[in-house]
Design a protein around this motif. Structure first.
Motif, PDB file in Angstrom:
ATOM      1  N   SER A   1     -15.357 -16.322  -6.049  1.00  0.00           N
ATOM      2  CA  SER A   1     -16.140 -16.758  -4.896  1.00  0.00           C
ATOM      3  C   SER A   1     -16.200 -15.689  -3.810  1.00  0.00           C
ATOM      4  N   LEU A   2     -15.234 -14.768  -3.804  1.00  0.00           N
ATOM      5  CA  LEU A   2     -15.218 -13.699  -2.810  1.00  0.00           C
ATOM      6  C   LEU A   2     -16.289 -12.642  -3.070  1.00  0.00           C
ATOM      7  N   LEU A   3     -16.966 -12.742  -4.227  1.00  0.00           N
ATOM      8  CA  LEU A   3     -18.066 -11.819  -4.538  1.00  0.00           C
ATOM      9  C   LEU A   3     -19.431 -12.388  -4.130  1.00  0.00           C
TER      10      LEU A   3
ATOM     11  N   LEU B   1     -18.565  -4.139   2.422  1.00  0.00           N
ATOM     12  CA  LEU B   1     -18.909  -2.797   2.880  1.00  0.00           C
ATOM     13  C   LEU B   1     -17.923  -2.329   3.947  1.00  0.00           C
ATOM     14  N   ALA B   2     -17.595  -3.240   4.891  1.00  0.00           N
ATOM     15  CA  ALA B   2     -16.642  -2.896   5.947  1.00  0.00           C
ATOM     16  C   ALA B   2     -15.269  -2.578   5.360  1.00  0.00           C
TER      17      ALA B   2
ATOM     18  N   PHE C   1     -11.046   1.349   3.569  1.00  0.00           N
ATOM     19  CA  PHE C   1     -10.295   2.036   2.519  1.00  0.00           C
ATOM     20  C   PHE C   1     -10.542   3.546   2.572  1.00  0.00           C
ATOM     21  N   MET C   2     -11.759   3.940   2.893  1.00  0.00           N
ATOM     22  CA  MET C   2     -12.063   5.362   3.021  1.00  0.00           C
ATOM     23  C   MET C   2     -11.218   5.976   4.139  1.00  0.00           C
TER      24      MET C   2
ATOM     25  N   HIS D   1      -8.962 -17.012   9.409  1.00  0.00           N
ATOM     26  CA  HIS D   1     -10.251 -16.490   9.874  1.00  0.00           C
ATOM     27  C   HIS D   1     -11.384 -17.325   9.279  1.00  0.00           C
ATOM     28  N   ASN D   2     -12.509 -17.357   9.972  1.00  0.00           N
ATOM     29  CA  ASN D   2     -13.671 -18.088   9.453  1.00  0.00           C
ATOM     30  C   ASN D   2     -14.266 -17.413   8.226  1.00  0.00           C
ATOM     31  N   ASN D   3     -14.174 -16.100   8.175  1.00  0.00           N
ATOM     32  CA  ASN D   3     -14.702 -15.330   7.042  1.00  0.00           C
ATOM     33  C   ASN D   3     -13.683 -15.367   5.906  1.00  0.00           C
ATOM     34  N   GLY D   4     -14.024 -16.002   4.800  1.00  0.00           N
ATOM     35  CA  GLY D   4     -13.091 -16.172   3.692  1.00  0.00           C
ATOM     36  C   GLY D   4     -12.605 -14.872   3.099  1.00  0.00           C
ATOM     37  N   LEU D   5     -13.490 -13.875   2.993  1.00  0.00           N
ATOM     38  CA  LEU D   5     -13.093 -12.594   2.417  1.00  0.00           C
ATOM     39  C   LEU D   5     -12.142 -11.854   3.343  1.00  0.00           C
ATOM     40  N   PHE D   6     -12.463 -11.821   4.629  1.00  0.00           N
ATOM     41  CA  PHE D   6     -11.570 -11.147   5.571  1.00  0.00           C
ATOM     42  C   PHE D   6     -10.234 -11.870   5.648  1.00  0.00           C
ATOM     43  N   ASN D   7     -10.275 -13.187   5.518  1.00  0.00           N
ATOM     44  CA  ASN D   7      -9.046 -13.977   5.490  1.00  0.00           C
ATOM     45  C   ASN D   7      -8.170 -13.546   4.314  1.00  0.00           C
ATOM     46  N   TRP D   8      -8.797 -13.399   3.131  1.00  0.00           N
ATOM     47  CA  TRP D   8      -8.064 -12.961   1.950  1.00  0.00           C
ATOM     48  C   TRP D   8      -7.513 -11.547   2.144  1.00  0.00           C
TER      49      TRP D   8
END
Length: 311
Positions: A15-17, A26-27, A32-33, A161-168
């Protein structure tokens, strides 16, 4: 049926995709860069990016100005602006450095974060006691938590966080040294259980959680609503309470982490005394490195009765 532990799930799911997270991906790739860059190259870039933040983040900067003026009324407008500029510099520098905590080695983290006062940690461990580390919201807080987590087993608590990906991503990072991050809903019982299992706890005492269970106590030139829970937690978990502060040495490209002496249990007896003690710990950290503190937070939202709201 046993109650399920309310800690963040660090497992990756498909689901994170989802396309709604592509901008966040992207962020993260940009982070990572930056994370693989050496600090001598990354820090000057961060200072350039900070100028953009100063130009566009008008609302957070206004909150920071209100907080600084309330806590340091003696500062001139020029001094306030200088502190805000330094604070934004540290925000961006810490943000673009953060991915190194996830992708670089323990040896790298030990080089990046030096520790002073570790004898206080060792004394508690030699006594067979877990530790409640006290640190308010500062920009390099994850550096402090993970550096300590290398040395001893730890847990902490965070808001989702509200953003599931950032939360992960953020909680994967915070648990990357085999620590565990609990949701607020887990409550004090989960933390007592962890302390009794000899896991130390990293606690942030300065968040404004409203007037219901808080006590007002002095903080710099104002008063702050403070949740007096640490004393009971330390007593129930037979833990020592150690304040922690951290600052960044720009010349050495190194964070300086300091563990301060144990807070005496008798200094935290009673809600009023505990609130005073906790706010003194927050003051110590702010006064040591005022540019590191998260002045953008509304940590003075709850005001004493009869006082006007400041935001």
């Amino acid at each position: 049926m046993a109650r399920q532990a309310k800690h963040f799930d660090r497992r990756f799911t498909l689901s994170l995709l989802h396309p709604k997270y592509w901008g966040t991906w992207l962020a993260i790739m940009v982070l990572f860069m930056f994370g693989v860059m050496p600090a001598w190259l990354r820090d000057p870039i961060a200072r350039l990016l900070a100028k953009l933040v100063l130009s566009y983040a008008k609302k957070p900067i206004n909150i920071a100005r209100i907080n600084i003026q309330t806590c340091f009324p003696e500062k001139s407008s020029t001094e306030v602006d200088e502190l805000i500029n330094a604070n934004v510099d540290m925000f961006v520098l810490t943000l673009v450095s953060q991915a190194e905590l996830l992708i670089r080695s323990d040896a790298h983290l030990r080089r990046r974060v030096s520790i002073t006062g570790f004898e206080h940690v060792q004394a508690a461990r030699d006594a067979g006691q877990p530790i409640i580390f006290i640190m308010p919201h500062v920009w390099p807080i994850d550096y402090a938590g993970l550096r300590l987590n290398i040395e001893l087993p730890m847990v902490t608590m965070a808001k989702a966080h509200n953003n599931g990906l950032f939360n992960w991503f953020s909680n994967r990072l915070r648990s990357s040294k085999n620590g565990r991050v609990y949701m607020r809903e887990a409550g004090i019982r989960a933390l007592i259980t962890e302390l009794k299992q000899d896991n130390s706890f990293f606690y942030l005492p300065d968040e404004d959680l409203g007037p219901e269970q808080s006590v007002f106590a002095p903080l710099l030139a104002t008063e702050k609503a403070t949740l007096p829970v640490v004393g009971r937690l330390a007593q129930a978990g037979k833990a020592q309470v150690l304040p922690v502060k951290i600052g960044y040495d720009k010349a050495a490209y190194q964070f300086k982490l300091t563990v301060m002496p144990q807070v005496k249990p008798e200094d935290m007896q009673g809600k009023d005394n505990e609130a005073i003690a906790l706010n003194k710990m927050v003051e110590q950290v702010i006064q040591a490195y005022p540019e590191q503190y998260m002045w953008f937070l509304k940590f003075l939202k709850t005001r004493p009765e009869g006082q006007a709201k400041i935001y």
